[in-house]
Design a protein around this motif. Structure first.
Motif, PDB file in Angstrom:
ATOM      1  N   PRO A  50       3.377  -9.773  -3.381  1.00 36.77           N
ATOM      2  CA  PRO A  50       3.061  -9.153  -2.096  1.00 36.77           C
ATOM      3  C   PRO A  50       2.580 -10.121  -1.030  1.00 36.77           C
ATOM      4  CG  PRO A  50       1.279  -8.893  -3.637  1.00 36.77           C
ATOM      5  CD  PRO A  50       2.376  -9.619  -4.371  1.00 36.77           C
ATOM      6  N   GLY A  51       2.715  -9.690   0.211  1.00 42.37           N
ATOM      7  CA  GLY A  51       2.241 -10.535   1.308  1.00 42.37           C
ATOM      8  C   GLY A  51       2.060  -9.740   2.566  1.00 42.37           C
ATOM      9  N   SER A  63      -7.476 -13.653   6.190  1.00 38.88           N
ATOM     10  CA  SER A  63      -6.738 -14.733   5.535  1.00 38.88           C
ATOM     11  C   SER A  63      -6.716 -14.509   4.030  1.00 38.88           C
ATOM     12  CB  SER A  63      -7.385 -16.081   5.819  1.00 38.88           C
ATOM     13  OG  SER A  63      -7.532 -16.291   7.188  1.00 38.88           O
ATOM     14  N   LEU A  64      -5.531 -14.365   3.496  1.00 38.17           N
ATOM     15  CA  LEU A  64      -5.407 -14.285   2.047  1.00 38.17           C
ATOM     16  C   LEU A  64      -5.642 -15.654   1.438  1.00 38.17           C
ATOM     17  CD1 LEU A  64      -2.283 -12.070   1.396  1.00 38.17           C
ATOM     18  CD2 LEU A  64      -4.639 -11.579   0.854  1.00 38.17           C
ATOM     19  N   THR A 132      -1.506   1.361  -2.145  1.00 39.76           N
ATOM     20  CA  THR A 132      -0.142   0.827  -2.112  1.00 39.76           C
ATOM     21  C   THR A 132       0.461   0.839  -0.711  1.00 39.76           C
ATOM     22  OG1 THR A 132       0.887   2.970  -2.540  1.00 39.76           O
ATOM     23  CG2 THR A 132       0.234   1.661  -4.466  1.00 39.76           C
ATOM     24  N   GLY A 133      -0.210   1.482   0.233  1.00 35.77           N
ATOM     25  CA  GLY A 133       0.294   1.544   1.597  1.00 35.77           C
ATOM     26  C   GLY A 133       1.260   2.677   1.858  1.00 35.77           C
ATOM     27  N   ILE A 134       1.449   3.571   0.883  1.00 35.05           N
ATOM     28  CA  ILE A 134       2.477   4.595   1.030  1.00 35.05           C
ATOM     29  C   ILE A 134       2.152   5.574   2.156  1.00 35.05           C
ATOM     30  CG2 ILE A 134       1.464   6.087  -0.750  1.00 35.05           C
ATOM     31  CD1 ILE A 134       4.369   6.776  -1.573  1.00 35.05           C
ATOM     32  N   PRO A 155      -4.092  -6.999  -2.409  1.00 33.67           N
ATOM     33  CA  PRO A 155      -2.813  -7.179  -1.702  1.00 33.67           C
ATOM     34  C   PRO A 155      -1.649  -6.625  -2.517  1.00 33.67           C
ATOM     35  CG  PRO A 155      -3.443  -9.232  -2.730  1.00 33.67           C
ATOM     36  CD  PRO A 155      -4.557  -8.256  -3.024  1.00 33.67           C
ATOM     37  N   ILE A 156      -1.593  -5.317  -2.653  1.00 31.87           N
ATOM     38  CA  ILE A 156      -0.579  -4.671  -3.490  1.00 31.87           C
ATOM     39  C   ILE A 156       0.459  -3.934  -2.659  1.00 31.87           C
ATOM     40  CG2 ILE A 156      -2.089  -4.441  -5.511  1.00 31.87           C
ATOM     41  CD1 ILE A 156      -2.702  -1.577  -4.637  1.00 31.87           C
ATOM     42  N   GLN A 157       0.409  -4.082  -1.344  1.00 33.32           N
ATOM     43  CA  GLN A 157       1.318  -3.368  -0.468  1.00 33.32           C
ATOM     44  C   GLN A 157       2.655  -4.118  -0.384  1.00 33.32           C
ATOM     45  OE1 GLN A 157      -1.788  -4.537   0.642  1.00 33.32           O
ATOM     46  NE2 GLN A 157      -2.793  -2.673  -0.116  1.00 33.32           N
TER      47      GLN A 157
END
Length: 358
Positions: A50-51, A63-64, A132-134, A155-157
């Motif tokens: 993911p990113g 910032s990741l 998950t951003g769904i 960061p799983i989206q």
């Protein structure tokens, strides 16, 4: 600033595994009052990388770094590694599948509506704890003119999203860096048991909302209830609720948020009318109504998918249970969710309110 801390492992269990799990937690049980009308029961037998896009997100953790993506491993499940943040469920593919199924089930329960607030052409939207951003993706599709932002500690989206949707890594329990009066609508879903200071979070939300902007929260609440009357006294659902209530007391993150959110929202400054709504999420296909049956079957499937993830961290890392105790609890729960004679359901509760214009 409130900084979340990791719960400590509890002391060893002094009673036997069987006694520990079969003995009712009577001191924690609350009345099993029914929600809404009694459903008509169907006379059936159920045996059954993911990113994120580049840009200035104006977030203290925008910032990741590699450490965030190097997840912690507990009993073969992965968990977030965001320093200072707390969330009790895994972030691996199995649990993410549960989240997406639960999202679909809740949409069915609310007549395919993503929200209940009376929104009119929202331009700036925030989903706190987006998972998950769904939900963000569906909302961005429904409102292509809106800019939808989802925040989460994992960061799983998905990497590729619509131009009007973006994701940020952020801990909502820290002080927000979003501008004052920035959003038309702020949404929260399924953060029960995860927030240490709800009044503080609600104050951040009202500050970030535009005057006249809407806030909405949706949570699956405890305890599990019976469609008719009460669940049997020896039913594992009583133990299940008590375990989570005990966890909330140990971590300072309540599982009774739906009993308190109206007062906390008032204290935060939401002085307009506070609306609430609740529906039943049947567990299994016992309802006769076709839609309720579909919701129940999705609920059953999602529970079976996420059940181990619900209990592993809470029972092992917070309450100090042994693996054998956890497995016995899970076996009792698997039997209960497949039992069509219980006519059990989870309450799904929502609250929404508007920031005053003045």
């Amino acid at each position: 600033m409130t900084t979340a801390t990791e719960p400590q492992v509890g002391s060893s269990i002094s009673v036997s595994v069987l006694e520990h799990l079969q003995e009712p937690f009577q001191q924690h049980i609350i009345p099993n009052n029914n929600i809404g009308p009694i459903f008509e029961v169907d006379n059936i037998d159920e045996r059954s990388d993911p990113g994120f896009e580049d840009g200035d997100y104006r977030s203290i953790t925008a910032s990741l770094n590699r450490a965030i993506q190097e997840y912690r491993q507990i009993n073969g499940r992965s968990y977030h590694n965001y320093d200072g943040a707390y969330y009790w469920a895994p972030n691996d593919d199995t649990q993410n599948e549960y989240l997406d199924m639960a999202h679909h089930m809740m949409c069915l329960a609310y007549d395919n509506q993503l929200f209940l607030a009376p929104l009119e052409n929202p331009q700036r939207v925030l989903d706190v704890g987006c998972g998950t951003g769904i939900w963000c993706l569906d909302f961005a599709e429904q409102f292509p003119g809106a800019q939808v932002t989802g925040t989460d500690i994992s960061p799983i989206q998905p990497r590729w999203v619509s131009p009007n949707c973006r994701f940020e890594i952020d801990n909502c329990e820290l002080e927000w860096t979003f501008a004052e009066n920035e959003f038309d609508y702020i949404h929260i879903g399924s953060l029960i048991g995860s927030i240490q200071d709800w009044p503080k979070l609600y104050k951040e939300i009202i500050r970030a909302l535009k005057p006249g902007g809407w806030f909405e929260q949706r949570e699956v609440a405890l305890p599990v209830r019976a469609n008719e009357g009460e669940l049997p006294e020896d039913c594992v659902y009583h133990d299940w609720a008590s375990i989570f209530y005990e966890t909330g007391e140990a971590t300072g993150r309540t599982w009774r948020i739906t009993e308190q959110w109206k007062g906390w929202l008032r204290d935060a400054g939401f002085t307009e009318k506070i609306h609430t709504h609740q529906v039943k999420l049947p567990i299994g296909g016992w309802p006769k109504n076709k839609l309720q049956k579909e919701i129940g079957l999705f609920n059953l499937l999602s529970i079976e998918t996420g059940l181990e993830g619900f209990a592993t961290y809470i029972c092992k890392m917070v309450l100090g249970w042994h693996d054998a105790e956890i497995q016995l609890l899970l076996e009792r729960m698997r039997a209960a969710v497949k039992n069509p004679q219980l006519h059990a359901y989870f309450p799904l509760k929502s609250v929404w309110t508007q920031k005053p214009y003045a």
